[in-house]
Motif scaffolding. Structure first.
Motif, PDB file in Angstrom:
ATOM      1  N   GLY B 217     -23.449  56.449 -14.542  1.00  0.00           N
ATOM      2  CA  GLY B 217     -22.519  55.693 -15.378  1.00  0.00           C
ATOM      3  C   GLY B 217     -21.166  56.377 -15.437  1.00  0.00           C
ATOM      4  O   GLY B 217     -20.120  55.728 -15.328  1.00  0.00           O
ATOM      5  N   ILE B 218     -21.181  57.706 -15.581  1.00  0.00           N
ATOM      6  CA  ILE B 218     -19.903  58.432 -15.622  1.00  0.00           C
ATOM      7  C   ILE B 218     -19.181  58.284 -14.289  1.00  0.00           C
ATOM      8  O   ILE B 218     -17.960  58.146 -14.243  1.00  0.00           O
ATOM      9  CB  ILE B 218     -20.145  59.913 -15.972  1.00  0.00           C
ATOM     10  CG1 ILE B 218     -20.754  60.001 -17.363  1.00  0.00           C
ATOM     11  CG2 ILE B 218     -18.848  60.688 -15.955  1.00  0.00           C
ATOM     12  CD1 ILE B 218     -21.182  61.382 -17.744  1.00  0.00           C
ATOM     13  N   ALA B 219     -19.957  58.266 -13.199  1.00  0.00           N
ATOM     14  CA  ALA B 219     -19.328  58.023 -11.896  1.00  0.00           C
ATOM     15  C   ALA B 219     -18.654  56.660 -11.884  1.00  0.00           C
ATOM     16  O   ALA B 219     -17.578  56.494 -11.303  1.00  0.00           O
ATOM     17  CB  ALA B 219     -20.365  58.117 -10.785  1.00  0.00           C
ATOM     18  N   GLY B 220     -19.290  55.661 -12.537  1.00  0.00           N
ATOM     19  CA  GLY B 220     -18.684  54.336 -12.619  1.00  0.00           C
ATOM     20  C   GLY B 220     -17.336  54.384 -13.320  1.00  0.00           C
ATOM     21  O   GLY B 220     -16.363  53.758 -12.884  1.00  0.00           O
ATOM     22  N   VAL B 221     -17.266  55.153 -14.432  1.00  0.00           N
ATOM     23  CA  VAL B 221     -15.989  55.293 -15.133  1.00  0.00           C
ATOM     24  C   VAL B 221     -14.967  55.966 -14.215  1.00  0.00           C
ATOM     25  O   VAL B 221     -13.792  55.580 -14.176  1.00  0.00           O
ATOM     26  CB  VAL B 221     -16.177  56.109 -16.427  1.00  0.00           C
ATOM     27  CG1 VAL B 221     -14.850  56.268 -17.138  1.00  0.00           C
ATOM     28  CG2 VAL B 221     -17.162  55.422 -17.329  1.00  0.00           C
ATOM     29  N   ALA B 222     -15.430  56.951 -13.457  1.00  0.00           N
ATOM     30  CA  ALA B 222     -14.535  57.602 -12.498  1.00  0.00           C
ATOM     31  C   ALA B 222     -13.966  56.565 -11.538  1.00  0.00           C
ATOM     32  O   ALA B 222     -12.788  56.616 -11.180  1.00  0.00           O
ATOM     33  CB  ALA B 222     -15.282  58.684 -11.723  1.00  0.00           C
ATOM     34  N   GLY B 223     -14.809  55.612 -11.137  1.00  0.00           N
ATOM     35  CA  GLY B 223     -14.342  54.551 -10.246  1.00  0.00           C
ATOM     36  C   GLY B 223     -13.239  53.733 -10.884  1.00  0.00           C
ATOM     37  O   GLY B 223     -12.264  53.358 -10.238  1.00  0.00           O
ATOM     38  N   SER B 224     -13.408  53.453 -12.180  1.00  0.00           N
ATOM     39  CA  SER B 224     -12.365  52.736 -12.908  1.00  0.00           C
ATOM     40  C   SER B 224     -11.042  53.489 -12.830  1.00  0.00           C
ATOM     41  O   SER B 224      -9.987  52.899 -12.573  1.00  0.00           O
ATOM     42  CB  SER B 224     -12.782  52.600 -14.372  1.00  0.00           C
ATOM     43  OG  SER B 224     -12.915  51.272 -14.723  1.00  0.00           O
ATOM     44  N   ALA B 225     -11.105  54.799 -13.061  1.00  0.00           N
ATOM     45  CA  ALA B 225      -9.890  55.608 -12.998  1.00  0.00           C
ATOM     46  C   ALA B 225      -9.356  55.654 -11.569  1.00  0.00           C
ATOM     47  O   ALA B 225      -8.147  55.664 -11.343  1.00  0.00           O
ATOM     48  CB  ALA B 225     -10.167  57.019 -13.501  1.00  0.00           C
ATOM     49  N   PHE B 226     -10.280  55.633 -10.607  1.00  0.00           N
ATOM     50  CA  PHE B 226      -9.901  55.736  -9.201  1.00  0.00           C
ATOM     51  C   PHE B 226      -9.008  54.578  -8.769  1.00  0.00           C
ATOM     52  O   PHE B 226      -8.126  54.744  -7.920  1.00  0.00           O
ATOM     53  CB  PHE B 226     -11.167  55.786  -8.350  1.00  0.00           C
ATOM     54  CG  PHE B 226     -10.934  55.652  -6.880  1.00  0.00           C
ATOM     55  CD1 PHE B 226     -10.454  56.724  -6.155  1.00  0.00           C
ATOM     56  CD2 PHE B 226     -11.184  54.460  -6.226  1.00  0.00           C
ATOM     57  CE1 PHE B 226     -10.227  56.600  -4.797  1.00  0.00           C
ATOM     58  CE2 PHE B 226     -10.962  54.336  -4.874  1.00  0.00           C
ATOM     59  CZ  PHE B 226     -10.478  55.407  -4.163  1.00  0.00           C
ATOM     60  N   THR B 227      -9.230  53.386  -9.369  1.00  0.00           N
ATOM     61  CA  THR B 227      -8.438  52.223  -8.951  1.00  0.00           C
ATOM     62  C   THR B 227      -6.948  52.467  -9.149  1.00  0.00           C
ATOM     63  O   THR B 227      -6.130  51.780  -8.566  1.00  0.00           O
ATOM     64  CB  THR B 227      -8.827  50.971  -9.755  1.00  0.00           C
ATOM     65  OG1 THR B 227      -8.710  51.267 -11.136  1.00  0.00           O
ATOM     66  CG2 THR B 227     -10.228  50.544  -9.435  1.00  0.00           C
ATOM     67  N   MET B 228      -6.574  53.434 -10.002  1.00  0.00           N
ATOM     68  CA  MET B 228      -5.147  53.688 -10.214  1.00  0.00           C
ATOM     69  C   MET B 228      -4.524  54.527  -9.109  1.00  0.00           C
ATOM     70  O   MET B 228      -3.309  54.511  -8.941  1.00  0.00           O
ATOM     71  CB  MET B 228      -4.940  54.432 -11.524  1.00  0.00           C
ATOM     72  CG  MET B 228      -5.326  53.611 -12.711  1.00  0.00           C
ATOM     73  SD  MET B 228      -4.938  54.535 -14.171  1.00  0.00           S
ATOM     74  CE  MET B 228      -5.875  53.628 -15.353  1.00  0.00           C
ATOM     75  N   ILE B 229      -5.316  55.326  -8.387  1.00  0.00           N
ATOM     76  CA  ILE B 229      -4.691  56.160  -7.364  1.00  0.00           C
ATOM     77  C   ILE B 229      -4.946  55.657  -5.959  1.00  0.00           C
ATOM     78  O   ILE B 229      -4.334  56.131  -5.024  1.00  0.00           O
ATOM     79  CB  ILE B 229      -5.132  57.641  -7.429  1.00  0.00           C
ATOM     80  CG1 ILE B 229      -6.642  57.752  -7.441  1.00  0.00           C
ATOM     81  CG2 ILE B 229      -4.517  58.344  -8.588  1.00  0.00           C
ATOM     82  CD1 ILE B 229      -7.119  59.171  -7.230  1.00  0.00           C
ATOM     83  N   GLY B 230      -5.844  54.712  -5.796  1.00  0.00           N
ATOM     84  CA  GLY B 230      -6.090  54.272  -4.429  1.00  0.00           C
ATOM     85  C   GLY B 230      -6.651  52.877  -4.436  1.00  0.00           C
ATOM     86  O   GLY B 230      -7.120  52.386  -5.470  1.00  0.00           O
ATOM     87  N   SER B 231      -6.610  52.227  -3.265  1.00  0.00           N
ATOM     88  CA  SER B 231      -7.242  50.926  -3.199  1.00  0.00           C
ATOM     89  C   SER B 231      -8.707  51.117  -2.859  1.00  0.00           C
ATOM     90  O   SER B 231      -9.095  52.114  -2.256  1.00  0.00           O
ATOM     91  CB  SER B 231      -6.538  50.047  -2.167  1.00  0.00           C
ATOM     92  OG  SER B 231      -6.292  50.778  -1.006  1.00  0.00           O
ATOM     93  N   THR B 232      -9.511  50.137  -3.280  1.00  0.00           N
ATOM     94  CA  THR B 232     -10.953  50.270  -3.206  1.00  0.00           C
ATOM     95  C   THR B 232     -11.494  49.591  -1.962  1.00  0.00           C
ATOM     96  O   THR B 232     -11.239  48.408  -1.762  1.00  0.00           O
ATOM     97  CB  THR B 232     -11.581  49.606  -4.440  1.00  0.00           C
ATOM     98  OG1 THR B 232     -10.934  50.115  -5.588  1.00  0.00           O
ATOM     99  CG2 THR B 232     -13.061  49.878  -4.497  1.00  0.00           C
ATOM    100  N   GLY B 233     -12.205  50.329  -1.144  1.00  0.00           N
ATOM    101  CA  GLY B 233     -12.853  49.743   0.017  1.00  0.00           C
ATOM    102  C   GLY B 233     -14.310  50.169   0.036  1.00  0.00           C
ATOM    103  O   GLY B 233     -14.700  51.066  -0.707  1.00  0.00           O
ATOM    104  N   PRO B 234     -15.128  49.561   0.911  1.00  0.00           N
ATOM    105  CA  PRO B 234     -16.558  49.887   0.909  1.00  0.00           C
ATOM    106  C   PRO B 234     -16.832  51.369   1.167  1.00  0.00           C
ATOM    107  O   PRO B 234     -17.828  51.896   0.676  1.00  0.00           O
ATOM    108  CB  PRO B 234     -17.118  49.027   2.044  1.00  0.00           C
ATOM    109  CG  PRO B 234     -16.119  47.965   2.256  1.00  0.00           C
ATOM    110  CD  PRO B 234     -14.796  48.505   1.858  1.00  0.00           C
TER     111      PRO B 234
END
Lengths: 378, 308
Positions: B217-234
């Motif tokens: 779950g914490i990794a999921g939150v990290a993903g949320s934060a990640f969307t601000m520094i990079g675009s999301t791909g598979p």
């Protein structure tokens, strides 16, 4: 596991001689006769991965060291060979349109005007052949000595080798002028004046590759059957007891790791010769883990299993990724999970449990059933 | 490489790159916190951790699209909901994975590595089939854009501060949960001695599942934060997995404080070096330094005194 004592322990048991004969028959007779030149070259490429899988059987299966950086050694061996071939292909006559003739084309594109010092030894074939084995083995020795002397092992070792694979890939891609960057070293033509791109040369290289592979199997078998092999297994199962019995655990581990690296390096060099290029996509994390799965599918405790596992996984990869590219990753992922959960000893485990008992009862059934799932189905 | 800058410039550069590195630091801390729980406490090598992060990023992406289309009125606040949903989605998937896969493998840590690598391949292909191979970006609400002008030369991005605040909150919550709650005591008991913990009446299976879910779950939150520094791909998650493992190992696997310290030093080193050198060289130097230090000090920066 039932182990015979060392005295009644011949170099190979009859069933293993039979397996070796079958393997030789497959590599040297069945496949060359059954496949056309293109497919045979493809199988040759698969067999270069089998070197890595063989090394992993010794290092991971018998010694318990899981290295996620075998691609590093495969790549280093391959790059050493590729550097020699590239230098030969960029002779002064071939490259006279460049601003600096006589250096590889990618160096010229990157405004490098003199051959870097670490390329210089690769002008000579004997030095190259030595470097192919020596450079990766020395690198493995440095890593192994640093880690095992400090009793780093298990998961930590796996993670650090993986990091090294990542670092080397980034380095090769980043230093485009010295390494050819993401494209790798391409456009390789001759080996000491002998054109390696013709069909005849590819067939010869396939047989050389097969011969080297069988030689490596024999070396691995020798290690496995020797007293050294026993110590490796003992270390895997109860490291502290071996240490308290007075053995230098670290040295044995370093040996196993270096041996695996040397095998991988030979595979890498043969890969370069047969495929005609080398690139960072064979060095990084993803190929390194895939090489582990070859050994896992074949059976991490079986030398022959590892070879069949490599052939099977690669054959499946080529077939599926040609016709169903979407399904392939699902299949590969499921394979990882299934091997770990259901068949921890891989194909060789299935063979030993289900096929071998029947063979010993009815020896006549040996030849048709001898290559159940392990044989490449082409 | 520092020669051509004056001392004042250097100070400003370090400060700017330091703040620019804040989001990277936050993503690293959140990823590494999850992994420190899963790897440091449970001993499971979760190679699919990056894919759990990307799941959170995709959830954020879906939320941003949904709010823009249907609820533009509360779009400015969507990020909070997206983070919560990312936590729930990744946590639930983590619990399912623990139940189906991980619980069979606690005695074979190296095999969890192979199995979770397989899982990560499957998840990557699933993302590719669902969301397409193209990378997607997330629309940020307007209040998160822009930056605070601290001095003439130093600007602090607002989204960095925001993510930083969230990271601090989550870190404190995790520390509180692990070290001050009844559940945390159970977790530590199970990790130190599974059989004994079971014998005194702790439902070890449940604790394992919740812990794995928490880490994911914490990794999921990290993903949320990640969307601000990079675009999301598979495959974006795969790029982070090695860094994250190094952070956890570098910090000392079982120590939360060590994890934070190592995430900070690694992200700041990388971010600062990136200003002076090319991105790839900065990364190589950072990773090499970490590997070299780990060879000299295999137990990591901080170690817990635990009787084994």
């Amino acid at each position: 596991m039932k182990l015979p004592t060392l005295n009644d322990n011949p170099f190979m048991k009859p069933v293993e001689w039979m397996a070796l004969a079958l393997l030789c028959g497959l590599i040297f007779c069945v496949l060359p006769l059954a496949l056309d030149g293109f497919r045979l070259n493809l199988v040759g490429k698969y067999l270069t991965y089998a070197f890595v899988a063989l090394g992993l059987v010794i290092c991971w299966g018998y010694c318990g060291i899981l290295s996620l950086g075998q691609g590093v050694f495969f790549g280093l061996g391959g790059y050493c060979m590729a550097m020699y071939l590239k230098l030969e292909a960029s002779s002064v006559e071939n490259t006279k349109i460049q601003s600096t003739p006589g250096i590889p084309d990618f160096m010229d594109w990157n405004q490098i005007t003199a051959l870097p010092w670490f390329w210089a030894p690769f002008k000579s074939l004997p030095l190259t052949l030595i470097a192919v084995v020596l450079v990766p083995t020395l690198f493995a020795f440095v890593i192994g000595a640093a880690m095992f002397k400090r009793r780093v092992g298990g998961t930590y070792f796996a993670i650090i080798t993986q990091a090294i694979a990542a670092i080397l890939t980034i380095l090769i891609v980043g230093q485009q002028g010295y390494t050819g960057g993401i494209n790798g070293i391409t456009d390789l033509r001759t080996l000491h004046g002998w054109d390696i791109r013709t069909d005849a040369a590819k067939t010869i290289l396939y047989f050389v590759n097969g011969g080297l592979l069988v030689a490596c199997v024999l070396v691995a078998q020798y290690v496995k059957r020797s007293k050294l092999g026993r110590i490796l297994v003992a270390m895997r199962d109860k490291e502290d007891r071996v240490r308290f019995s007075g053995y230098g655990v670290a040295s044995f581990k370093i040996f196993a790791f270096c041996l695996a690296a040397a095998f991988a390096a030979i595979g890498g060099a043969m890969f370069t010769l047969q495929v005609g290029f080398m690139s960072p996509s064979f060095v990084g994390i993803v190929p390194s883990i895939e090489m582990v799965i070859y050994a896992a599918v074949g059976g991490r405790l079986s030398l022959f299993g590892a070879i069949y596992g490599t052939l099977l996984v690669n054959w499946a990869k080529t077939t599926f990724s040609e016709s169903f590219p979407e399904l392939w990753l699902f299949g590969l992922g499921a394979l990882f999970i299934a091997v770990v959960l259901a068949f921890p000893n891989g194909l060789a485990g299935v063979w030993r449990q289900h096929v071998e008992p029947r063979l010993t009862r009815r020896p006549k059934a040996a030849s048709p059933a001898a290559l159940p799932q392990g044989a490449p189905a082409e | 490489m520092f020669g051509e800058y004056s001392l004042g410039d250097l100070g400003a550069i370090f400060a700017m790159q330091g703040f620019a590195g804040l989001i990277l630091f936050s993503v690293y801390v959140l990823m590494a916190l999850g992994l420190a729980i899963i790897f440091g406490q449970m001993g499971v090598i979760n190679m699919a951790h990056g894919e759990f992060m990307i799941l959170g990023a995709y959830v954020t992406y879906l939320c941003s699209g949904f709010f823009q289309a249907h609820l533009p009125g509360i779009f400015p606040a969507y990020f909070f909901l997206a983070m919560a949903l990312a936590f729930v989605a990744a946590g639930l998937l983590g619990m399912v994975v623990e139940w189906a896969l991980i619980r069979h493998l606690y005695k074979r840590p190296l095999d969890t590595l192979l199995a979770t690598w397989g899982l990560s391949l499957i998840l990557q292909q699933a993302y590719r089939s669902i969301f397409g191979a193209r990378e997607v970006g997330v629309e940020l609400p307007s209040w998160m854009m822009g930056s605070v002008q601290a001095t003439d030369t130093i600007e602090i991005p607002i989204n960095g501060l925001f993510v930083m605040a969230i990271t601090v909150l989550i870190t404190l919550a995790v520390a509180g949960l692990l070290f001050a709650s009844r559940y945390g005591k159970q977790v530590r008991a199970v990790m130190q001695n599974r059989v004994m913990a079971g014998a005194v009446g702790i439902d070890t299976g449940r604790v394992d599942r919740l812990t794995f879910g928490l880490g994911c779950g914490i990794a999921g939150v990290a993903g949320s934060a990640f969307t601000m520094i990079g675009s999301t791909g598979p495959t974006s998650g795969q790029l982070y997995i090695v860094d994250t493992f190094l952070i956890v190992v570098f910090g000392g696997a079982a120590s939360l404080l060590g994890t934070i310290a190592s995430a900070f030093s690694i992200s700041q080193t990388q971010s600062t070096l990136e200003f002076f050198l090319s991105g790839s060289t900065a990364k190589v130097i950072t990773l090499l330094a970490v590997v070299a230090i780990l060879m000299l000090r295999p137990q990591g920066l901080f170690t817990l005194k635990v009787r084994r």
